[in-house]
Design a protein around this motif. Structure first.
Motif, PDB file in Angstrom:
ATOM      1  N   LEU A  60       0.901  -1.018   0.184  1.00 27.33           N
ATOM      2  CA  LEU A  60      -0.045  -0.005  -0.238  1.00 27.33           C
ATOM      3  C   LEU A  60       0.750   1.251   0.089  1.00 27.33           C
ATOM      4  CD1 LEU A  60      -2.538   1.398   0.242  1.00 27.33           C
ATOM      5  CD2 LEU A  60      -2.747   1.104   2.354  1.00 27.33           C
ATOM      6  N   GLU A  61       1.752   1.263   0.804  1.00 28.32           N
ATOM      7  CA  GLU A  61       2.797   2.477   1.091  1.00 28.32           C
ATOM      8  C   GLU A  61       3.360   2.814  -0.309  1.00 28.32           C
ATOM      9  OE1 GLU A  61       3.003   4.946   3.230  1.00 28.32           O
ATOM     10  OE2 GLU A  61       1.312   3.794   4.484  1.00 28.32           O
ATOM     11  N   VAL A  62       3.957   1.683  -1.014  1.00 30.24           N
ATOM     12  CA  VAL A  62       4.708   1.748  -2.252  1.00 30.24           C
ATOM     13  C   VAL A  62       3.706   2.048  -3.244  1.00 30.24           C
ATOM     14  CG1 VAL A  62       6.151   0.468  -3.910  1.00 30.24           C
ATOM     15  CG2 VAL A  62       6.526   0.238  -1.496  1.00 30.24           C
ATOM     16  N   CYS A  63       2.671   1.704  -3.374  1.00 30.47           N
ATOM     17  CA  CYS A  63       1.648   2.215  -4.456  1.00 30.47           C
ATOM     18  C   CYS A  63       1.379   3.724  -4.258  1.00 30.47           C
ATOM     19  CB  CYS A  63       0.295   1.236  -4.138  1.00 30.47           C
ATOM     20  SG  CYS A  63       0.433  -0.239  -4.759  1.00 30.47           S
ATOM     21  N   VAL A  64       1.410   4.169  -3.043  1.00 26.08           N
ATOM     22  CA  VAL A  64       1.387   5.484  -2.794  1.00 26.08           C
ATOM     23  C   VAL A  64       2.330   6.127  -3.226  1.00 26.08           C
ATOM     24  CG1 VAL A  64       0.758   7.468  -0.995  1.00 26.08           C
ATOM     25  CG2 VAL A  64      -0.532   5.141  -0.994  1.00 26.08           C
ATOM     26  N   ARG A  65       3.562   6.022  -3.033  1.00 27.35           N
ATOM     27  CA  ARG A  65       4.782   6.547  -3.375  1.00 27.35           C
ATOM     28  C   ARG A  65       4.879   6.564  -4.849  1.00 27.35           C
ATOM     29  NH1 ARG A  65       9.217   4.489   0.649  1.00 27.35           N
ATOM     30  NH2 ARG A  65       7.910   5.298   2.757  1.00 27.35           N
ATOM     31  N   ARG A  66       4.446   5.438  -5.253  1.00 25.23           N
ATOM     32  CA  ARG A  66       4.600   5.373  -6.931  1.00 25.23           C
ATOM     33  C   ARG A  66       3.423   6.308  -7.918  1.00 25.23           C
ATOM     34  NH1 ARG A  66       5.847   6.046 -11.076  1.00 25.23           N
ATOM     35  NH2 ARG A  66       5.698   4.715 -12.860  1.00 25.23           N
ATOM     36  N   TYR A  67       2.327   6.236  -7.370  1.00 27.41           N
ATOM     37  CA  TYR A  67       1.357   7.175  -7.933  1.00 27.41           C
ATOM     38  C   TYR A  67       1.850   8.694  -7.921  1.00 27.41           C
ATOM     39  CZ  TYR A  67      -3.095   9.817  -8.742  1.00 27.41           C
ATOM     40  OH  TYR A  67      -3.721  10.564  -9.128  1.00 27.41           O
ATOM     41  N   ASN A  68       2.503   9.018  -6.643  1.00 25.33           N
ATOM     42  CA  ASN A  68       2.802  10.555  -6.431  1.00 25.33           C
ATOM     43  C   ASN A  68       4.110  10.749  -7.154  1.00 25.33           C
ATOM     44  OD1 ASN A  68       0.769  11.109  -4.451  1.00 25.33           O
ATOM     45  ND2 ASN A  68       1.971  10.399  -2.785  1.00 25.33           N
ATOM     46  N   ARG A  69       4.869   9.841  -7.647  1.00 24.77           N
ATOM     47  CA  ARG A  69       5.712  10.029  -8.457  1.00 24.77           C
ATOM     48  C   ARG A  69       5.573  10.233 -10.117  1.00 24.77           C
ATOM     49  NH1 ARG A  69      10.024   6.572  -9.512  1.00 24.77           N
ATOM     50  NH2 ARG A  69       8.729   4.735  -8.778  1.00 24.77           N
ATOM     51  N   SER A  84      11.927  21.483  -1.666  1.00 25.65           N
ATOM     52  CA  SER A  84      12.874  20.460  -2.156  1.00 25.65           C
ATOM     53  C   SER A  84      12.098  19.342  -2.137  1.00 25.65           C
ATOM     54  CB  SER A  84      14.106  20.418  -1.069  1.00 25.65           C
ATOM     55  OG  SER A  84      14.921  19.558  -1.780  1.00 25.65           O
ATOM     56  N   ILE A  85      12.303  18.353  -3.277  1.00 24.66           N
ATOM     57  CA  ILE A  85      11.676  16.893  -3.260  1.00 24.66           C
ATOM     58  C   ILE A  85      12.752  16.303  -3.646  1.00 24.66           C
ATOM     59  CG2 ILE A  85       9.921  15.490  -4.421  1.00 24.66           C
ATOM     60  CD1 ILE A  85       8.319  18.316  -5.253  1.00 24.66           C
ATOM     61  N   THR A  86      12.948  14.916  -3.264  1.00 28.59           N
ATOM     62  CA  THR A  86      13.880  14.025  -3.433  1.00 28.59           C
ATOM     63  C   THR A  86      13.278  12.798  -3.407  1.00 28.59           C
ATOM     64  OG1 THR A  86      15.650  15.252  -2.441  1.00 28.59           O
ATOM     65  CG2 THR A  86      16.165  13.037  -2.814  1.00 28.59           C
ATOM     66  N   PHE A  87      13.671  11.803  -4.407  1.00 35.81           N
ATOM     67  CA  PHE A  87      12.996  10.640  -4.243  1.00 35.81           C
ATOM     68  C   PHE A  87      13.989   9.422  -3.933  1.00 35.81           C
ATOM     69  CE2 PHE A  87       8.809  11.598  -5.450  1.00 35.81           C
ATOM     70  CZ  PHE A  87       8.804  12.539  -6.493  1.00 35.81           C
ATOM     71  N   SER A  88      13.693   8.409  -3.121  1.00 43.53           N
ATOM     72  CA  SER A  88      14.547   7.365  -2.913  1.00 43.53           C
ATOM     73  C   SER A  88      14.826   6.804  -4.425  1.00 43.53           C
ATOM     74  CB  SER A  88      14.098   6.286  -2.011  1.00 43.53           C
ATOM     75  OG  SER A  88      13.742   6.841  -0.884  1.00 43.53           O
ATOM     76  N   PHE A  92      11.064   0.638  -2.437  1.00 44.46           N
ATOM     77  CA  PHE A  92      10.941  -0.271  -1.265  1.00 44.46           C
ATOM     78  C   PHE A  92      12.103  -0.179  -0.172  1.00 44.46           C
ATOM     79  CE2 PHE A  92       8.727  -2.502  -4.904  1.00 44.46           C
ATOM     80  CZ  PHE A  92       7.788  -2.829  -4.356  1.00 44.46           C
ATOM     81  N   ASP A  93      13.008   0.992  -0.537  1.00 44.85           N
ATOM     82  CA  ASP A  93      14.129   1.121   0.329  1.00 44.85           C
ATOM     83  C   ASP A  93      13.680   1.347   1.936  1.00 44.85           C
ATOM     84  OD1 ASP A  93      15.939   1.086  -1.742  1.00 44.85           O
ATOM     85  OD2 ASP A  93      16.257   3.219  -1.720  1.00 44.85           O
ATOM     86  N   ASP A  94      12.845   1.972   2.200  1.00 46.87           N
ATOM     87  CA  ASP A  94      12.375   2.400   3.650  1.00 46.87           C
ATOM     88  C   ASP A  94      11.704   0.991   4.152  1.00 46.87           C
ATOM     89  OD1 ASP A  94      13.074   5.050   3.427  1.00 46.87           O
ATOM     90  OD2 ASP A  94      10.931   5.484   3.116  1.00 46.87           O
ATOM     91  N   PHE A  95      11.507   0.236   3.450  1.00 48.62           N
ATOM     92  CA  PHE A  95      11.097  -1.355   3.993  1.00 48.62           C
ATOM     93  C   PHE A  95      11.780  -2.493   3.826  1.00 48.62           C
ATOM     94  CE2 PHE A  95       7.651   1.447   2.094  1.00 48.62           C
ATOM     95  CZ  PHE A  95       6.954   1.782   3.112  1.00 48.62           C
ATOM     96  N   GLU A  96      13.307  -2.197   3.564  1.00 47.64           N
ATOM     97  CA  GLU A  96      14.242  -3.338   3.609  1.00 47.64           C
ATOM     98  C   GLU A  96      14.238  -4.127   4.714  1.00 47.64           C
ATOM     99  OE1 GLU A  96      18.920  -3.667   2.447  1.00 47.64           O
ATOM    100  OE2 GLU A  96      17.920  -1.953   1.926  1.00 47.64           O
ATOM    101  N   ILE A  97      14.363  -3.535   5.852  1.00 50.22           N
ATOM    102  CA  ILE A  97      14.378  -4.328   7.025  1.00 50.22           C
ATOM    103  C   ILE A  97      13.185  -5.248   7.227  1.00 50.22           C
ATOM    104  CG2 ILE A  97      14.338  -4.196   9.532  1.00 50.22           C
ATOM    105  CD1 ILE A  97      15.936  -1.705   9.404  1.00 50.22           C
TER     106      ILE A  97
END
Length: 131
Positions: A60-69, A84-88, A92-97
């Motif tokens: 769900l979180e990645v879908c939101v990020r993808r849509y916003n990009r 300022s806007i920066t994308f990872s 999925f980087d924030d969910f690697e753990i």
């Protein structure tokens, strides 16, 4: 994968994005499908394997990020008038753990414990060393 089999619910995604019409449903369904395929790959799941519902929040979180990009694909950084806007590099980087923890708990990080043989041509034998 059919729409019914998705872990991410289209209506929940639309709520997160504050979308009230069905205008973007086709795009959102494609984002859901691609996100879940990418997460399946990261989890080491075959297509026949059941998707882990406990990681639905990642999808769900990645879908939101993808849509916003959308319209800003590939942007690493943007600045204008103090904003300022920066994308990872990966959504999925924030969910690697979380992903790695799930893989470990479900036996998807199995590594081979093979032997390495070093041969000393001057000694005339070989010696096995465990990694």
């Amino acid at each position: 994968m059919t729409e019914e089999n998705h872990v991410v619910d289209l209506n929940e995604l639309k709520t997160m994005l504050q979308l009230t019409s069905d205008k973007h449903n086709a795009l959102l369904n494609l984002i859901i499908k691609n996100t879940e395929q990418a997460l399946r790959f990261k989890l080491g799941l075959a297509q026949k394997d059941e998707f882990p519902s406990e990681l639905g929040f990642v999808s769900l979180e990645v879908c939101v990020r993808r849509y916003n990009r959308i319209s800003n694909e590939g942007m690493a950084s943007y600045s204008q008038e103090g904003q300022s806007i920066t994308f990872s590099s990966s959504d999925f980087d924030d969910f690697e753990i979380d992903i790695n923890t799930w893989r470990e708990q479900n036996g998807k990080n199995v590594k081979s414990l093979g032997k390495v043989h070093f041969i000393n041509p001057y000694r005339g034998g070989s010696r096995a060393v465990r990694p």
